[in-house]
Design a protein around this motif. Structure first.
Motif, PDB file in Angstrom:
ATOM      1  N   GLY A 113       0.805  -1.216   0.000  1.00  0.00           N
ATOM      2  CA  GLY A 113       0.000   0.000   0.000  1.00  0.00           C
ATOM      3  C   GLY A 113       0.837   1.265   0.000  1.00  0.00           C
ATOM      4  N   PHE A 114       2.018   1.180   0.603  1.00  0.00           N
ATOM      5  CA  PHE A 114       2.883   2.368   0.655  1.00  0.00           C
ATOM      6  C   PHE A 114       3.245   2.836  -0.751  1.00  0.00           C
ATOM      7  CE2 PHE A 114       7.086   4.347   0.823  1.00  0.00           C
ATOM      8  CZ  PHE A 114       6.855   5.360   1.728  1.00  0.00           C
ATOM      9  N   PHE A 115       3.544   1.882  -1.648  1.00  0.00           N
ATOM     10  CA  PHE A 115       3.929   2.265  -3.002  1.00  0.00           C
ATOM     11  C   PHE A 115       2.717   2.634  -3.868  1.00  0.00           C
ATOM     12  CE2 PHE A 115       7.941   0.443  -1.773  1.00  0.00           C
ATOM     13  CZ  PHE A 115       8.859   1.215  -2.467  1.00  0.00           C
ATOM     14  N   ARG A 116       1.515   2.287  -3.414  1.00  0.00           N
ATOM     15  CA  ARG A 116       0.330   2.785  -4.113  1.00  0.00           C
ATOM     16  C   ARG A 116       0.012   4.208  -3.680  1.00  0.00           C
ATOM     17  NH1 ARG A 116      -1.575  -2.651  -3.325  1.00  0.00           N
ATOM     18  NH2 ARG A 116      -2.883  -2.033  -1.552  1.00  0.00           N
ATOM     19  N   LEU A 117       0.430   4.559  -2.473  1.00  0.00           N
ATOM     20  CA  LEU A 117       0.260   5.934  -1.999  1.00  0.00           C
ATOM     21  C   LEU A 117       1.318   6.863  -2.583  1.00  0.00           C
ATOM     22  CD1 LEU A 117      -0.522   5.489   1.802  1.00  0.00           C
ATOM     23  CD2 LEU A 117      -1.999   6.581   0.128  1.00  0.00           C
ATOM     24  N   PHE A 118       2.565   6.435  -2.488  1.00  0.00           N
ATOM     25  CA  PHE A 118       3.694   7.257  -2.930  1.00  0.00           C
ATOM     26  C   PHE A 118       4.354   6.573  -4.127  1.00  0.00           C
ATOM     27  CE2 PHE A 118       3.157   7.724   1.677  1.00  0.00           C
ATOM     28  CZ  PHE A 118       2.864   9.078   1.743  1.00  0.00           C
ATOM     29  N   ARG A 119       3.869   6.932  -5.279  1.00  0.00           N
ATOM     30  CA  ARG A 119       4.285   6.246  -6.503  1.00  0.00           C
ATOM     31  C   ARG A 119       5.697   6.656  -6.903  1.00  0.00           C
ATOM     32  NH1 ARG A 119      -0.038   3.709  -8.615  1.00  0.00           N
ATOM     33  NH2 ARG A 119      -2.108   4.389  -7.906  1.00  0.00           N
ATOM     34  N   ARG A 120       6.397   5.687  -7.471  1.00  0.00           N
ATOM     35  CA  ARG A 120       7.742   5.927  -7.995  1.00  0.00           C
ATOM     36  C   ARG A 120       7.846   5.311  -9.379  1.00  0.00           C
ATOM     37  NH1 ARG A 120      12.599   6.302  -3.720  1.00  0.00           N
ATOM     38  NH2 ARG A 120      11.452   6.917  -1.861  1.00  0.00           N
ATOM     39  N   LYS A 121       8.827   5.773 -10.107  1.00  0.00           N
ATOM     40  CA  LYS A 121       9.082   5.193 -11.423  1.00  0.00           C
ATOM     41  C   LYS A 121       9.846   3.883 -11.235  1.00  0.00           C
ATOM     42  CE  LYS A 121      11.267   6.124 -15.882  1.00  0.00           C
ATOM     43  NZ  LYS A 121      12.062   7.095 -16.692  1.00  0.00           N
ATOM     44  N   TRP A 122       9.296   2.804 -11.796  1.00  0.00           N
ATOM     45  CA  TRP A 122       9.933   1.485 -11.668  1.00  0.00           C
ATOM     46  C   TRP A 122      10.956   1.296 -12.774  1.00  0.00           C
ATOM     47  CZ3 TRP A 122       9.090  -2.585  -8.127  1.00  0.00           C
ATOM     48  CH2 TRP A 122       8.227  -2.247  -7.078  1.00  0.00           C
TER      49      TRP A 122
END
Length: 802
Positions: A126-135
C-alpha cells in the motif's frame, strides 16, 4: 512617452544623490531579507508536494491523555494498519511504514559490508500505491507481497552493485542485521525522488517479514497498547470525502479497541502530508513552523519600515518640487500623467534596490548558512525567483510610491508657482503623517532591541545554572543496536583502562537528552496506593560515579535487576517524608515489584524549560546502547578520541562510532532560542539602520527649511547649545513617544518568552530603560550632527538673498 518618463525620472534621481542613496539602501535591505525569507519558505513548503493526490494523503497521529501529561506524536499501533481500510469508510488505500535506522547492510555472496545505514525501512504494498515511484526493474504488482522481499532505489543499486544492469540484480540477496539477521531477495528497483522529499528511504523490506521472522513482539506491532514512533501509517481518502467523517470513524475505532483503557485516554487523529516536513520528518532536518512564521513577521516589519522610510522622506521633499508640478500642469500635464511620472521614479529606485538587494541577500545567506537546512541554496535567476522579483518590485513600487505621487500630483499650479508650499491652515497632514511614521519606525526598532537583550540575559542565566551533574569533559556515543551486552561491556572495560579516562558507564541514553522514556508506577503508602507517571532511565552501576550525581541516601545499584534508584521529586510525588523512609520500599514498576535502594539528588535531565520529573533508574543490560565516558582534565582531546575509536574498532570491526560532548548536546536544547536571538539581533540592527537613515534624510531636509530661522536666531544672540536644543526638542518628543508605545508589546513578548522556561530570570525592566536610552542616543547623535553643522553656518551666506 514611456521612454521620456524614465529619462526624466533618471535625471531627478541623479539630481539628489543623497535622497536616492538613502532610498536605494533602505529598500534594498528590505528586499534582500524578503527575498531570502521567500526562498526559505518556498523550500520548506516544497517537500513532498509533488505526489499525485497529495492533498488527500494523511498520516495517523496518536494522542495519549494522562491528565496532567499529554502526548501527541505521529505514530500508530500495529493492528490499526490492519483494520483501517476495512473499518474506516472513505479510505481509498492505506500504507504502512516501519523505520529501522542504524541497520547493517551486506552482500553475503560477494562478502561486501556496507556498515549501518539510516535509509532502510519496512513497507507494505500500500505504501507504493500511496507514494508512486518510477519502476526501473521488477513488477510493481507483486513486489513486497511476500516476506523477505526488498525493493531498492537506484542509488542503493549503484552502491551495492556498481556497473551491473538493474534487471540483472533482481533475485540477488541482501542481508540486513537489525535485531536479527534478515535475508532478503531483490524484487524491484525504483527511481530516487529528484524533488525535495522527507521520504529518504532507499531500501524497502516487505512489512510481512516482521511476522514471518516472529518479531512482532520485538518491534511492538502486535499490540494496540504499544505505540512506537517508528511505526507510521498513511492513508488516502476517497475524492470529496469529508474529513469530519474520517475523524468520526477513527473515534469509533478508539471506542472499540480501547474500551477497557483505565490509565489514560488514547485517541487517533491525522495530519496532512503537507505537515510532514514540520512535525516529524524522517531525516530530522525538518523546518520549524514557529521559526518560519517569525521570519515572515520580521521580514514584513523590516519591509514596512523601508516603505515608511520612503514615504516619509518623499512626502517631506515633495514641497521642494511644487514649482515643477505647477509648470507641468500649466503646460497641460494631467494628474494621471504626473502620478505615472513619479511612480516611474519610484520604480527605478526599486529596480536598483532589487539589484543591490540580491547582493545583500547573498551576504546574509553566507552569514546565516548554519541556520539553514543542509544543502540549501538559492538559484537567483530561476523562474520562481524572477517572477517573485518582478511582482514584488511592482507591488513595492505601488505601495511605497502611490501616496507621495498623489501628494505631488494634487498641488494646485497657481499656488505652487507663487511659492506657497503649505496650506493656509495650522494643521498639516503631511507633517502629522511624517511624525507618526517616524514614531512607528523607532517603536519597531525598540521592540527588536529590547527582545535581543532579554533573550541574551535568559540564555546567560541558563548557561550559568547548575544542572546537578558534571557535564564538562564527558563524551557519549551510541553503540551498535542489539549487538550484545558482552561486546558493550568489553568496550566499556577497555575504555576504563585508558590512562586519560576516569570512568565509563553504559545505559539506554545519555544523562541529559531530548528523548524521554516514561512509565506509570504504583507506590504503596500506608494503607493506600499512589499512582503517577515517572521518567525512566536505564543505567548501570557506574552511572553515579561517571556523571557526578549526588547520592543522598542508600547505596548504588548492584547486579540485582529488581533494584532501582529514585530522585527527590519521586519522593515528593510518592508522599515519602524523607529519603531514609523510602529505602527498602517496594514499588510496582514495569509490571514487576522493585526495591528502592538509593535516592539521588534532583538534576535536570532535560532543558531548563521543563520541571524536574520524578525519575526511576533501573538496570536492563540487554538494552544498553549508549556509552558515557568521563575524560581526565588537561588531556589532548583529539588523541584521546582517536584512541577510543581505535578500541571501538577492535571490538566492533564493521561499525563506526561518533562521540559527542555532553555539554555541547545540552546547548542544543536552546538552539532555537539562540537562533531567534541572533535573528532578532540582526533584525534590530537592520531596523535601526533603516530608521536612522530615514531620520538622517528627514532631519537634513527639515533643518534646511529652517536655515533662515536658525540664522536669524543666531544673529539675535542664540548660542549653539540653544539652537541644538531647539531643533532636537521635536525629535526627542517623537522618540519618547516611540519608547512609550514599544513598552507594552515588548513586555508581552518578553513575558511570553520567559514563561516558556521553568527556570527563568525576573522581568528585566532595566533593559527596557537601556534600550530606550540607546535609541535616544542614536536619534540625538543623528539630529545633533545636522543641528551642529547648521548652527555653525555663517548667517550671511543664508540671508544674502534677502
Amino acid at each position: 512617452m514611456l521612454k521620456n518618463y524614465f529619462k526624466i525620472a533618471w535625471r531627478n534621481l541623479l539630481r539628489n544623490k543623497v535622497r536616492t542613496g538613502i532610498h536605494i539602501l533602505g529598500l534594498s535591505l528590505g528586499i534582500a531579507i524578503c527575498f531570502l525569507i521567500f526562498n526559505i519558505v518556498w523550500h520548506a513548503y516544497s517537500f513532498d508536494n509533488f505526489h499525485p493526490d497529495g492533498d488527500r494523503i494523511y498520516r495517523i497521529v496518536t494522542e495519549n491523555d494522562y491528565g496532567e501529561m499529554k502526548y501527541s506524536y505521529p505514530a500508530a499501533p500495529g493492528p490499526l494498519g490492519d483494520v483501517l481500510s476495512q473499518e474506516l469508510s472513505g479510505v481509498e488505500v492505506a500504507g504502512k511504514l516501519y523505520t529501522i535506522p542504524n541497520t547493517h547492510a551486506s552482500l553475503p555472496a560477494l562478502q561486501k559490508n556496507f556498515g549501518r545505514k539510516d535509509y532502510i525501512t519496512f513497507a507494505d504494498p500500500g505504501f507504493f500505491r500511496l507514494f508512486r515511484r518510477k519502476w526501473l526493474a521488477g513488477n510493481p504488482n507483486t513486489a513486497l507481497t511476500a516476506p523477505n522481499q526488498v525493493i531498492i532505489s537506484q542509488k542503493s543499486a549503484e552502491t551495492y552493485f556498481p556497473g551491473e544492469s538493474l534487471d540483472g540484480i533482481l533475485g540477488k540477496e541482501i542481508l540486513y542485521v537489525d535485531t536479527d539477521s534478515i535475508f532478503t531477495t531483490i524484487v524491484g528497483v525504483v527511481e530516487d525522488y529528484k524533488e525535495n522529499s522527507d521520504f529518504i528511504f532507499q531500501d524497502f523490506i516487505s512489512y510481512s517479514t516482521i511476522k514471518e521472522n516472529e518479531k512482532e513482539d520485538w518491534y511492538g506491532v502486535h499490540s494496540w497498547t504499544n505505540i512506537n514512533s517508528s511505526n507510521q501509517l498513511f492513508f488516502k481518502t476517497q475524492s470529496n470525502y469529508r474529513l469530519e467523517e474520517i475523524q468520526s470513524g477513527l473515534d469509533k475505532i478508539t471506542e472499540k479497541y480501547y474500551a477497557d483503557e483505565e490509565d489514560g485516554k488514547t485517541t487517533f487523529g491525522f495530519e496532512s502530508l503537507s505537515e510532514l516536513h514540520f512535525s516529524y520528518p524522517f531525516d530530522n532536518e525538518g523546518a520549524s513552523k514557529t521559526l518560519i512564521q517569525g521570519l515572515l513577521i520580521i521580514g514584513g516589519i523590516i519591509l514596512i519600515l523601508a516603505c515608511l522610510n520612503f514615504i516619509n522622506l518623499e512626502t517631506a521633499q515633495a514641497i521642494g518640487r511644487a514649482k515643477e508640478v505647477g509648470i507641468r500642469k500649466t503646460l497641460g500635464g494631467g494628474k494621471n500623467q504626473l502620478v505615472f511620472q513619479f511612480l516611474s521614479e519610484t520604480y527605478l529606485m526599486v529596480l536598483f534596490a532589487s539589484l543591490v538587494g540580491l547582493i545583500f541577500s547573498d551576504l546574509i545567506l553566507k552569514a546565516f548558512q548554519s541556520y539553514l537546512p543542509e544543502g540549501f541554496t538559492i538559484t537567483y535567476f530561476s523562474a520562481v525567483n524572477l517572477a517573485f522579483l518582478i511582482l514584488f518590485s511592482l507591488g513595492l513600487t505601488f505601495v511605497s510610491g502611490i501616496y507621495p505621487a498623489l501628494i505631488l500630483a494634487n498641488y494646485q499650479p497657481q499656488r505652487a508657482l507663487k511659492g506657497e508650499k503649505q496650506g493656509s491652515g495650522k494643521f498639516s497632514f503631511g507633517v502629522f503623517l511624517r511624525k507618526n511614521l517616524t514614531v512607528l519606525q523607532f517603536t519597531a526598532s525598540m521592540v527588536f532591541l529590547v527582545m535581543v537583550m532579554v533573550i541574551s540575559s535568559q540564555m546567560k542565566y541558563v548557561s550559568s545554572q547548575p544542572v546537578g551533574f558534571e557535564k564538562d569533559a564527558v563524551v557519549y556515543a551510541h553503540l551498535p543496536f542489539m549487538a550484545g551486552i558482552e561486546k558493550a561491556s568489553l568496550f566499556r572495560e577497555r575504555s576504563s583502562q585508558m590512562s586519560f579516562v576516569e570512568g565509563a558507564s553504559l545505559g539506554g541514553d545519555a544523562i541529559s537528552s531530548a528523548g524521554i522514556w516514561t512509565s506509570d508506577v504504583r507506590v504503596p503508602i500506608d494503607s493506600a496506593e499512589v499512582e503517577f507517571f515517572t521518567q525512566v532511565k536505564n543505567v548501570d552501576s557506574s552511572f553515579v560515579q561517571v556523571n557526578g550525581v549526588t547520592l543522598l541516601a542508600g547505596r548504588n545499584l548492584r547486579q540485582n535487576p529488581n533494584e532501582v534508584l529514585v530522585n527527590e521529586q519521586f519522593l515528593r510525588d510518592a508522599g515519602y517524608k524523607s529519603p531514609q523512609e523510602a529505602l527498602g520500599s517496594s514499588i510496582a514498576f514495569r509490571q514487576e515489584s522493585s526495591i528502592i535502594v538509593g535516592v539521588m539528588k534532583d538534576f535536570n535531565s532535560r532543558s531548563l524549560k521543563e520541571e524536574i520529573m520524578p525519575m526511576i533508574f533501573f538496570q536492563a543490560p540487554d538494552y544498553y546502547n549508549v556509552i558515557s565516558i568521563k575524560l581526565g582534565k588537561g588531556i589532548n582531546l583529539s588523541n584521546g578520541l582517536t584512541s577510543l575509536k581505535e578500541a571501538f574498532s577492535e571490538v566492533y570491526p564493521y561499525e563506526e562510532i561518533d562521540f559527542k560532548f555532553l555539554d555541547e548536546e545540552i546547548e542544543r536544547f536552546y538552539e532555537e532560542d539562540l537562533r531567534i536571538r541572533n535573528i532578532l539581533g540582526f533584525a534590530s540592527v537592520i531596523a535601526m539602520l533603516i530608521s536612522g537613515m530615514g531620520l538622517f534624510g528627514l532631519s537634513s531636509f527639515t533643518i534646511s527649511l529652517r536655515m533662515k530661522e536658525i540664522s536669524l536666531r543666531k544673529i539675535l544672540g542664540a548660542s549653539v547649545t540653544q539652537i541644538l536644543a531647539l531643533i532636537s526638542r521635536d525629535y526627542l518628543v517623537l522618540i519618547l513617544i516611540s519608547i512609550g508605545l514599544a513598552a507594552f508589546p515588548t513586555y508581552w513578548l518578553a513575558k511570553t518568552f520567559l514563561q516558556s522556561y521553568t527556570y527563568r530570570i525576573d522581568m528585566p525592566y532595566l533593559q527596557f530603560g537601556l534600550g530606550g536610552l540607546a535609541l535616544l542616543s542614536l536619534c540625538l547623535m543623528i539630529v545633533g550632527i545636522h543641528s551642529y553643522l547648521a548652527a555653525q553656518t555663517n548667517p550671511a551666506q543664508v540671508l544674502k538673498d534677502e
